[in-house]
Design a protein around this motif. Structure first.
Motif, mmCIF file in Angstrom:
data_model
loop_
_atom_site.group_PDB
_atom_site.id
_atom_site.type_symbol
_atom_site.label_atom_id
_atom_site.label_comp_id
_atom_site.label_asym_id
_atom_site.label_seq_id
_atom_site.Cartn_x
_atom_site.Cartn_y
_atom_site.Cartn_z
ATOM 1 N N LYS A 9 0.810 8.845 36.394
ATOM 2 C CA LYS A 9 0.720 7.457 36.814
ATOM 3 C C LYS A 9 1.047 7.361 38.294
ATOM 4 N N MET A 10 0.190 6.660 39.024
ATOM 5 C CA MET A 10 0.394 6.442 40.448
ATOM 6 C C MET A 10 0.835 4.986 40.626
ATOM 7 N N GLU A 11 2.052 4.773 41.005
ATOM 8 C CA GLU A 11 2.589 3.432 41.172
ATOM 9 C C GLU A 11 2.397 2.943 42.599
ATOM 10 N N SER A 12 2.008 1.687 42.723
ATOM 11 C CA SER A 12 1.940 1.078 44.040
ATOM 12 C C SER A 12 3.343 0.731 44.497
ATOM 13 N N ILE A 13 3.620 1.013 45.758
ATOM 14 C CA ILE A 13 4.875 0.601 46.371
ATOM 15 C C ILE A 13 4.754 -0.848 46.815
ATOM 16 N N TYR A 14 3.537 -1.200 47.215
ATOM 17 C CA TYR A 14 3.224 -2.566 47.640
ATOM 18 C C TYR A 14 1.778 -2.829 47.274
ATOM 19 N N ARG A 24 -16.085 -11.502 45.419
ATOM 20 C CA ARG A 24 -15.503 -10.388 46.172
ATOM 21 C C ARG A 24 -13.985 -10.539 46.272
ATOM 22 N N THR A 25 -13.292 -9.413 46.076
ATOM 23 C CA THR A 25 -11.837 -9.358 46.194
ATOM 24 C C THR A 25 -11.470 -8.081 46.924
ATOM 25 N N TYR A 26 -10.465 -8.175 47.805
ATOM 26 C CA TYR A 26 -9.934 -6.997 48.503
ATOM 27 C C TYR A 26 -8.545 -6.703 47.970
ATOM 28 N N PHE A 27 -8.253 -5.426 47.797
ATOM 29 C CA PHE A 27 -6.931 -4.986 47.360
ATOM 30 C C PHE A 27 -6.358 -4.043 48.410
ATOM 31 N N PHE A 28 -5.112 -4.273 48.789
ATOM 32 C CA PHE A 28 -4.375 -3.408 49.710
ATOM 33 C C PHE A 28 -3.211 -2.831 48.913
ATOM 34 N N ASP A 29 -3.212 -1.518 48.720
ATOM 35 C CA ASP A 29 -2.168 -0.865 47.932
ATOM 36 C C ASP A 29 -1.530 0.260 48.735
ATOM 37 N N VAL A 30 -0.212 0.200 48.882
ATOM 38 C CA VAL A 30 0.540 1.271 49.524
ATOM 39 C C VAL A 30 1.073 2.160 48.414
ATOM 40 N N ARG A 31 0.828 3.458 48.558
ATOM 41 C CA ARG A 31 1.281 4.435 47.576
ATOM 42 C C ARG A 31 1.974 5.585 48.298
ATOM 43 N N ALA A 32 2.631 6.432 47.543
ATOM 44 C CA ALA A 32 3.315 7.592 48.120
ATOM 45 C C ALA A 32 2.631 8.870 47.653
ATOM 46 N N THR A 33 2.537 9.831 48.558
ATOM 47 C CA THR A 33 2.025 11.145 48.195
ATOM 48 C C THR A 33 3.120 11.908 47.450
ATOM 49 N N ARG A 34 2.800 13.085 46.974
ATOM 50 C CA ARG A 34 3.821 13.916 46.315
ATOM 51 C C ARG A 34 4.950 14.268 47.261
ATOM 52 N N GLY A 35 4.642 14.345 48.561
ATOM 53 C CA GLY A 35 5.658 14.634 49.568
ATOM 54 C C GLY A 35 6.363 13.392 50.083
#
Length: 87
Positions: A9-14, A24-35
């Motif tokens: 599971k990849m969780e969004s931070i924001y 039309r919809t835009y999504f902005f998702d901040v995620r973290a890499t494994r590092g």
């Protein structure tokens, strides 16, 4: 917001959603890499005209490119503003 990706599971931070019109919809998702570095996904989701699902286009933007991207976006928006005043 979570989704399945390679059995993890990849969780969004924001996450931010911007509706732009009826289809039309835009999504902005901040995620973290494994590092634990951040990256941004910008997704455009458009409802198909036949009402049979959505078309999605995604851009991945990595932390080291954030400032360059913001600068270029600001310049592009400024040009659009300048062109708008000329008409």
């Amino acid at each position: 917001m979570a989704y399945e990706n390679n059995d993890k599971k990849m969780e969004s931070i924001y996450s931010k959603r911007i509706r732009a019109g009826k289809r039309r919809t835009y999504f902005f998702d901040v995620r973290a890499t494994r590092g634990n570095d951040y990256y941004l996904t910008i997704t455009e989701s458009r409802k198909r005209f036949d009402d049979n699902g959505y078309d999605r286009h995604k851009v991945f933007l990595y932390k080291e490119d954030f400032n360059k991207f913001i600068k270029a976006l600001g310049e592009a928006v400024h040009v659009d503003g300048e062109l708008g005043r000329a008409h």
